[in-house]
Scaffold this active site. Structure first.
Site, PDB file in Angstrom:
ATOM      1  CD  GLN A  34      -0.823  -0.893   3.601  1.00  0.00           C
ATOM      2  OE1 GLN A  34      -2.203  -0.682   3.666  1.00  0.00           O
ATOM      3  NE2 GLN A  34      -0.252  -1.484   4.573  1.00  0.00           N
ATOM      4  CE1 TYR A  64      -7.907   0.606  15.930  1.00  0.00           C
ATOM      5  CE2 TYR A  64     -10.281   0.854  15.357  1.00  0.00           C
ATOM      6  CZ  TYR A  64      -9.030   0.233  15.309  1.00  0.00           C
ATOM      7  OH  TYR A  64      -8.901  -0.846  14.435  1.00  0.00           O
ATOM      8  CG  ASP A  89      -0.831   1.426  15.096  1.00  0.00           C
ATOM      9  OD1 ASP A  89      -1.933   1.401  14.247  1.00  0.00           O
ATOM     10  OD2 ASP A  89      -0.996   1.284  16.092  1.00  0.00           O
ATOM     11  N   GLY A 141      -1.628 -12.281   8.163  1.00  0.00           N
ATOM     12  CA  GLY A 141      -2.436 -12.905   9.417  1.00  0.00           C
ATOM     13  C   GLY A 141      -3.251 -14.173   8.986  1.00  0.00           C
ATOM     14  CG  ASP A 159      -5.512  -1.954  15.097  1.00  0.00           C
ATOM     15  OD1 ASP A 159      -4.319  -1.685  15.329  1.00  0.00           O
ATOM     16  OD2 ASP A 159      -6.227  -1.477  14.442  1.00  0.00           O
ATOM     17  CB  SER A 160      -7.974  -5.083   9.787  1.00  0.00           C
ATOM     18  OG  SER A 160      -9.439  -4.717   9.808  1.00  0.00           O
ATOM     19  CB  SER A 161      -6.615  -1.088   6.631  1.00  0.00           C
ATOM     20  OG  SER A 161      -6.113  -2.221   6.185  1.00  0.00           O
ATOM     21  CE1 TYR A 228      -9.260   6.000  12.205  1.00  0.00           C
ATOM     22  CE2 TYR A 228     -10.426   4.696  14.165  1.00  0.00           C
ATOM     23  CZ  TYR A 228      -9.410   4.814  13.252  1.00  0.00           C
ATOM     24  OH  TYR A 228      -7.956   4.159  13.738  1.00  0.00           O
TER      25      TYR A 228
HETATM   26  N1  LIG Z   1      -4.259   0.664  13.998  1.00  0.00           N
HETATM   27  C1  LIG Z   1      -4.871   1.797  13.398  1.00  0.00           C
HETATM   28  C2  LIG Z   1      -6.499   1.708  13.146  1.00  0.00           C
HETATM   29  C3  LIG Z   1      -6.748   0.851  12.121  1.00  0.00           C
HETATM   30  N2  LIG Z   1      -8.133   0.982  11.886  1.00  0.00           N
HETATM   31  C4  LIG Z   1      -8.997   1.986  11.075  1.00  0.00           C
HETATM   32  C5  LIG Z   1     -10.550   1.992  11.246  1.00  0.00           C
HETATM   33  C6  LIG Z   1     -11.085   3.016  10.387  1.00  0.00           C
HETATM   34  C7  LIG Z   1     -10.773   2.684   9.017  1.00  0.00           C
HETATM   35  N3  LIG Z   1     -11.461   3.656   8.033  1.00  0.00           N
HETATM   36  C8  LIG Z   1      -9.417   2.894   8.815  1.00  0.00           C
HETATM   37  C9  LIG Z   1      -8.471   1.771   9.548  1.00  0.00           C
END
Ligand SMILES: NCCCN[C@H]1CC[C@H](N)CC1
Length: 292
Positions: A34, A64, A89, A141, A159-161, A228
């Site tokens: 990415q 979050y 992260d 994963g 903990d995904s995108s 978000y």
């Molecule tokens: N560990 C960073 C947070 C990843 N989760 C986000 C949730 C909201 C989404 N639009 C982008 C990733």
């Protein structure tokens, strides 16, 4: 595009785009998976962006990271073995490390550039990698979980995108089945589950899959994260069959005044009241989620 502003445009939230004022772009790169960008914003601190989508800002990442971690871990007694899928992260690792009962923290993150960029630009988030209980695996994963022996973990945090790009498979049924297999009886999982304002169809499918797979319990929680899309983010909280888990009443509280959290700095967002409140849903979401 307005000069000096970053706008988060995606087919996952058509017709809207949250914008944040940019002071300076600090990093731009392309990993094997990415596009990765970091910028200094005018009012949200530094911001991490993957393929044009905001992943975290220094100002509101606490909401979050604390919720996705403490909603599951405060719902079971003595969590010992925890797995994080994604989370490159380091923020979830930082939060898991607050739990003194935890003995082992495994993490599987697919993109090493995210880890390196977080360590360079977000040290207060990447601090999670410094905990001696952490074992890092850089890889997919999905493959990692297939190799995990049955019943290994007390808790798994995904903990995904978003389901566009490398995280797509983390929203599909086979992955949920492998999560359930990797958990002990009465073990818990918590996954990033999008927005009730934008993604009720995605949520509906996830809930339907989880109800077939997780015979302990299936719950949806949500919280406020200003940067978000639609200003909220949700979580699927599921337990495998076994000792019952009541997600709505934390039996393993970690409120801000707990002595062992002092070493990690205070909790900025999570507390036991907001834990229980997170499971209260607006009617348009209840009717979908409770009916599955
Ligand atoms: N560990 C960073 C947070 C990843 N989760 C986000 C949730 C909201 C989404 N639009 C982008 C990733």
């Amino acid at each position: 595009v307005i000069p000096g502003w970053f706008s988060e445009i995606s087919p996952l939230w058509p017709g809207e785009a949250h914008s944040i004022k940019v002071d300076k772009i600090l990093f731009q790169g392309k990993s094997d998976y990415q596009n990765v960008m970091v910028f200094q914003s005018s009012t949200y601190g530094k911001v991490l962006v993957l393929d044009g989508v905001i992943q975290l800002t220094e100002r509101d990442e606490c909401a979050y990271q604390e919720m996705i971690t403490h909603l599951p871990l405060c719902s079971i007694q003595n969590p010992k073995k925890v797995l994080v899928i994604g989370g490159g992260d380091g923020g979830v690792l930082r939060e898991v490390a607050r739990h003194s009962s935890v003995e082992k923290i495994d993490i599987c993150e697919i993109d090493k550039m995210v880890i390196d960029v977080s360590k360079q630009f977000f040290p207060s988030v990447a601090v999670g990698f410094e905990d001696p209980r952490v074992t890092l695996q850089v890889g997919d994963g999905v493959a990692f979980l297939k190799a995990v022996p049955k019943g290994t973990y007390d808790a798994i945090i995904v903990d995904s995108s978003d389901p566009i790009g490398p995280a797509q498979e983390l929203f599909e049924k086979p992955f949920f089945e492998s999560l359930a297999k990797a958990l002990r009886p009465g073990g818990v999982m918590c996954t990033q589950a999008e927005s009730i304002w934008l993604h009720m169809h995605i949520i509906e499918d996830i809930v339907a899959n989880c109800r077939q797979i997780f015979k302990g319990s299936v719950n949806y929680a949500w919280t406020s994260v200003p940067t978000y899309p639609s200003g909220v983010i949700g979580f699927m909280l599921c337990a495998t069959e076994g000792p019952p888990v009541d997600f709505k009443h934390p039996i393993n509280p970690i409120d801000a005044d707990d002595s062992h959290v002092k070493t990690k700095g205070p909790l900025k967002f999570y507390n036991s009241e907001i834990h229980s409140a997170a499971f209260c849903l607006p009617s348009f979401a209840k009717v979908v989620i409770d009916s599955k």
